[in-house]
Scaffold this motif. Structure first.
Motif, PDB file in Angstrom:
ATOM      1  N   UNK A 138       0.852  -1.186   0.000  1.00  0.00           N
ATOM      2  CA  UNK A 138       0.000   0.000   0.000  1.00  0.00           C
ATOM      3  C   UNK A 138       0.889   1.237   0.000  1.00  0.00           C
ATOM      4  N   UNK A 139       0.312   2.345  -0.467  1.00  0.00           N
ATOM      5  CA  UNK A 139       1.039   3.610  -0.447  1.00  0.00           C
ATOM      6  C   UNK A 139       1.865   3.911  -1.668  1.00  0.00           C
ATOM      7  N   UNK A 140       1.863   3.020  -2.671  1.00  0.00           N
ATOM      8  CA  UNK A 140       2.698   3.240  -3.857  1.00  0.00           C
ATOM      9  C   UNK A 140       2.343   4.544  -4.570  1.00  0.00           C
ATOM     10  N   UNK A 141       1.065   4.723  -4.821  1.00  0.00           N
ATOM     11  CA  UNK A 141       0.647   5.886  -5.603  1.00  0.00           C
ATOM     12  C   UNK A 141       0.848   7.172  -4.813  1.00  0.00           C
ATOM     13  N   UNK A 142       0.528   7.166  -3.530  1.00  0.00           N
ATOM     14  CA  UNK A 142       0.745   8.355  -2.708  1.00  0.00           C
ATOM     15  C   UNK A 142       2.221   8.711  -2.646  1.00  0.00           C
ATOM     16  N   UNK A 143       3.081   7.710  -2.507  1.00  0.00           N
ATOM     17  CA  UNK A 143       4.514   7.970  -2.451  1.00  0.00           C
ATOM     18  C   UNK A 143       5.033   8.440  -3.796  1.00  0.00           C
ATOM     19  N   UNK A 144       4.541   7.849  -4.867  1.00  0.00           N
ATOM     20  CA  UNK A 144       4.907   8.314  -6.204  1.00  0.00           C
ATOM     21  C   UNK A 144       4.576   9.793  -6.375  1.00  0.00           C
ATOM     22  N   UNK A 145       3.403  10.191  -5.906  1.00  0.00           N
ATOM     23  CA  UNK A 145       3.002  11.594  -6.013  1.00  0.00           C
ATOM     24  C   UNK A 145       3.894  12.491  -5.170  1.00  0.00           C
ATOM     25  N   UNK A 146       4.252  12.048  -3.961  1.00  0.00           N
ATOM     26  CA  UNK A 146       5.172  12.819  -3.130  1.00  0.00           C
ATOM     27  C   UNK A 146       6.540  12.926  -3.788  1.00  0.00           C
ATOM     28  N   UNK A 147       7.022  11.823  -4.334  1.00  0.00           N
ATOM     29  CA  UNK A 147       8.330  11.833  -4.996  1.00  0.00           C
ATOM     30  C   UNK A 147       8.376  12.828  -6.144  1.00  0.00           C
ATOM     31  N   UNK A 148       7.329  12.849  -6.949  1.00  0.00           N
ATOM     32  CA  UNK A 148       7.306  13.761  -8.089  1.00  0.00           C
ATOM     33  C   UNK A 148       7.444  15.205  -7.630  1.00  0.00           C
ATOM     34  N   UNK A 149       6.833  15.537  -6.492  1.00  0.00           N
ATOM     35  CA  UNK A 149       6.882  16.920  -6.012  1.00  0.00           C
ATOM     36  C   UNK A 149       8.170  17.225  -5.256  1.00  0.00           C
ATOM     37  N   UNK A 150       8.746  16.247  -4.576  1.00  0.00           N
ATOM     38  CA  UNK A 150       9.985  16.476  -3.836  1.00  0.00           C
ATOM     39  C   UNK A 150      11.195  16.531  -4.768  1.00  0.00           C
ATOM     40  N   UNK A 151      11.131  15.786  -5.873  1.00  0.00           N
ATOM     41  CA  UNK A 151      12.249  15.793  -6.824  1.00  0.00           C
ATOM     42  C   UNK A 151      12.182  16.964  -7.802  1.00  0.00           C
ATOM     43  N   UNK A 152      11.019  17.582  -7.939  1.00  0.00           N
ATOM     44  CA  UNK A 152      10.836  18.649  -8.928  1.00  0.00           C
ATOM     45  C   UNK A 152      11.857  19.786  -8.809  1.00  0.00           C
ATOM     46  N   UNK A 153      12.264  20.220  -7.599  1.00  0.00           N
ATOM     47  CA  UNK A 153      13.276  21.282  -7.538  1.00  0.00           C
ATOM     48  C   UNK A 153      14.622  20.903  -8.136  1.00  0.00           C
TER      49      UNK A 153
END
Length: 518
Positions: A138-153
């Motif tokens: 569980x949590x794959x999609x939520x973590x994927x979404x967090x990763x996309x925003x944390x890596x964006x900078x």
């Protein structure tokens, strides 16, 4: 997708060109399996599905601007044709689809995988692309979404929409990366041994994240140990230069450190974790505050996403970002501002009358339902609008958790009992099968009295109860496996929460993590 000629594509996938006047014509756009989303320069993927066959929409796709079609038979327009692969008798291959009668879909998906691998290899050879793979019960999609925003900078990020995490959505997402992509974040699902391994062969990870080992898909795997074995295929795919980010709080995940040749970084609340959360507290909306500790430094974080379970997801995302060169302060800011990006996952909306609807209806397993129920009661205990006005009335509208196998009845019974122990005020169980009856009966046996827990046959009946009895400032959780369709309850209660797309023409648009289509 990086630009490729039709001749190159045919060579990569082992196909032949049909109705192609000029093999040097270049695909400059994306690979697309929905004929309605074709843009100029795209390559259309013709897949047979449950209701329609993408081959029938090939001419329309080319008319809309597609350069050519990747197909299993000639279609009268420019095409790269791959021969049907033939369906395995046991259906064990990750490339074989439920509605594939002659191997056509398997052939097209195998070609798609080869094309994605070639594209990723070329981009990785430049040294500029980092592939991050995420798996867990569980949590794959939520973590994927967090990763996309944390890596964006740090650079341009390509990540899948929603839960594109299987043999169709995974390579489709990988082909979204181009020469300007710095990070490719991919989600990996499995319904049996070897599925994750097959996906890693399409896009080998530079960083592998394993979140947890729970009971999702227990019916397919048979045991938690088998699930752990399958999830660990991700870290086994790492090269010695790779990094495994493992949940230090889950013993089944922490044990995967012995299964990789890559470097291991741990994340969690355990004292031994390399990236750690301390002093975790929840605000009135069940959003976590904590101190993030890594590399000898500490910074405060206040998540904008809901539920204490998001702490573990955030720590994994932080560990990846730190490995990619982000500083701790930037990571904390990014985590604090990150929002839920995928539909029907802890999507919290409050109506003008103060009713709060928590739409977590995309999927459900015992672990995720427990987490959602805890978030619900946290919101209710905070009082109206987070003020001192006393406890709000809590409602849980729950449906069946699918794919739990022989443990299904027991697990549903446990959830019903938990709802009572957490003091959820009203429980509406939707469904007529044994699991739904077990959920309701578990609540009754644990001490639910009167109509605290009711069993209704369908969504219409649930809405009838809610429309009659829901009052201002109540809090309502809506959660079930996606196949139950409880998103319709959330949409009714808080208009504007969109339903999943359902295609009517072109190749089909299914929930890509549950069945194959267009």
């Amino acid at each position: 997708m990086i630009e490729m000629t039709l001749r190159e594509i045919a060579e990569i996938v082992g196909g032949t060109l049909h109705d192609v006047p000029d093999p040097a014509v270049t695909v400059t756009g994306a690979v697309e399996f929905d004929s309605r989303r074709i843009n100029s320069g795209d390559l259309f993927l013709a897949l047979p599905g449950a209701r329609v066959d993408g081959h029938d929409y090939a001419a329309g796709a080319v008319a809309a601007g597609a350069v050519a079609v990747l197909a299993a038979r000639p279609v009268g327009v420019p095409a790269v044709v791959v021969s049907p692969a033939g369906q395995q008798a046991d259906g064990g291959s990750a490339y074989v689809l439920a509605h594939d009668t002659d191997g056509s879909a398997a052939a097209v998906l195998a070609a798609l995988a080869k094309l994605a691998r070639a594209s990723v290899d070329r981009l990785a050879a430049s040294g500029e692309l980092t592939v991050v793979g995420v798996t867990g019960s569980s949590g794959k999609t939520s973590t994927k979404d967090l990763l996309a925003q944390v890596l964006a900078p740090l650079g341009t990020v390509v990540a899948p929409p929603e839960s594109f995490n299987n043999e169709l959505g995974f390579p489709w997402t990988a082909l979204r990366a181009d020469a300007g992509t710095r990070f490719l974040v991919l989600e990996l699902s499995a319904r049996g041994p070897g599925h994750i391994k097959a996906l890693t062969e399409i896009a080998p990870p530079s960083i592998a994240v394993v979140l947890n080992v729970g009971t999702a898909h227990l019916g397919e795997f048979g045991s938690r140990a088998a699930i752990a074995q399958a999830k660990g295929e991700l870290v086994e795919a790492l090269a010695p230069s790779g990094v495994a980010v493992l949940n230090a709080d889950d013993p089944n995940v922490a044990a995967m450190a012995t299964r990789t040749v890559g470097r291991v970084v741990t994340a969690g609340q355990s004292e031994s974790a390399d990236v750690r959360a301390l002093d975790v507290q929840l605000d009135e909306s069940a959003r976590a505050r904590f101190t993030l500790r890594a590399n000898g430094s500490e910074v405060p974080v206040h998540l904008s996403v809901h539920g204490e379970h998001q702490v573990a997801n955030a720590l994994s995302a932080a560990a990846v970002a730190l490995e990619c060169g982000a500083d701790l302060e930037t990571v904390a800011r990014s985590l604090s501002s990150a929002r839920a990006a995928s539909k029907h996952r802890m999507d919290v909306r409050t109506r003008p009358d103060g009713v709060t609807v928590v739409n977590d209806s995309y999927n459900a397993n015992p672990d995720s339902v427990r987490a959602a129920l805890k978030a619900l009661v946290t919101m209710a205990r905070a009082g109206a609008h987070g003020g001192p006005g006393g406890k709000r009335r809590s409602w849980a509208v729950l449906g069946e958790m699918a794919e739990l196998g022989a443990d299904s009845v027991v697990e549903h019974d446990r959830i019903g009992r938990l709802a009572v122990r957490l003091d959820v005020d009203r429980l509406i169980v939707v469904g007529t099968g044994r699991p739904s009856h077990a959920l309701h009966q578990g609540a009754v046996m644990e001490g639910s009295w009167g109509e605290e827990s009711i069993l209704v046959p369908d969504i219409a009946a649930a809405l009838e109860v809610l429309d009659e009895e829901l009052a201002a400032d109540d809090v309502v959780l809506v959660k079930a496996s996606n196949s139950v369709g409880l998103w319709a309850v959330a949409e009714h209660l808080a208009p504007g929460i969109a339903a999943p797309g359902a295609g009517t023409e072109g190749s089909e648009v299914p929930p890509v993590d549950t069945e194959a289509g267009r």
